[in-house]
Write a protein that holds these residues in place. Structure first.
Motif, PDB file in Angstrom:
ATOM      1  N   PHE A   1      42.894  25.275  43.350  1.00 27.74           N
ATOM      2  CA  PHE A   1      43.529  25.988  42.242  1.00 27.74           C
ATOM      3  C   PHE A   1      44.193  27.250  42.771  1.00 27.74           C
ATOM      4  N   THR A   2      45.311  27.616  42.140  1.00 27.01           N
ATOM      5  CA  THR A   2      46.006  28.844  42.492  1.00 27.01           C
ATOM      6  C   THR A   2      46.392  29.588  41.216  1.00 27.01           C
ATOM      7  N   ILE A   3      46.005  30.849  41.150  1.00 24.37           N
ATOM      8  CA  ILE A   3      46.378  31.684  40.015  1.00 24.37           C
ATOM      9  C   ILE A   3      47.587  32.531  40.413  1.00 24.37           C
ATOM     10  N   SER A   4      48.514  32.678  39.484  1.00 26.92           N
ATOM     11  CA  SER A   4      49.704  33.475  39.759  1.00 26.92           C
ATOM     12  C   SER A   4      50.198  34.072  38.446  1.00 26.92           C
ATOM     13  N   ARG A   5      51.204  34.952  38.554  1.00 29.68           N
ATOM     14  CA  ARG A   5      51.711  35.543  37.319  1.00 29.68           C
ATOM     15  C   ARG A   5      53.208  35.775  37.409  1.00 29.68           C
ATOM     16  N   ASP A   6      53.825  35.859  36.251  1.00 30.07           N
ATOM     17  CA  ASP A   6      55.237  36.210  36.127  1.00 30.07           C
ATOM     18  C   ASP A   6      55.264  37.434  35.217  1.00 30.07           C
ATOM     19  N   ASN A   7      55.425  38.589  35.815  1.00 34.84           N
ATOM     20  CA  ASN A   7      55.364  39.825  35.021  1.00 34.84           C
ATOM     21  C   ASN A   7      56.482  39.896  33.992  1.00 34.84           C
TER      22      ASN A   7
END
Length: 125
Positions: free
Chosen positions: A68-74
């Protein structure tokens, strides 16, 4: 207040992939850490992954690390959970959560202040 809305759950075969999204709105500036938890039937809610909004820190449960990989788009105020190599044991309702604690590294659901409604992920064998 902060509102969180998850999407992206569904049914997938073992070995497959899904990407969950969590759209945040409201007083996002008060949030420091965004996390993903999951709860299978008859089990307690457990930590999966989390990250600081500024991206400086990510941390994972051992059970999902490497898959699993967590990421974000601010710009979109959205956090993602990319889930690869899914297993039947990953079947659960997945919840997005937000913690206001500065420099928070909590893996406990009790420490998170805001929650989404959850999205079902089912992995068939």
């Amino acid at each position: 207040q902060v509102q969180l809305v998850e999407s992206g759950g569904g049914l997938v075969q073992a070995g497959g992939s899904l990407r969950l999204s969590c759209a945040a709105s409201g007083r996002i500036s008060s949030v420091y850490t965004m996390g993903w938890f999951r709860q299978a039937p008859g089990k307690e809610r457990e930590f999966a992954a989390a990250m600081w909004w500024n991206g400086d820190n990510t941390f994972y449960a051992d059970s999902v690390k490497g898959r699993f990989t967590i990421s974000r788009d601010n710009a979109k105020n959205t956090v993602y959970l990319q889930m690869n190599s899914l297993k039947p044991d990953d079947t659960a309702v997945y919840y997005c959560a937000a913690d206001r604690t500065i420099l928070g590294n909590s893996r406990s659901a009790y420490d998170y202040d805001y929650w989404g409604q959850g999205t079902q992920v089912t992995v068939s064998s």
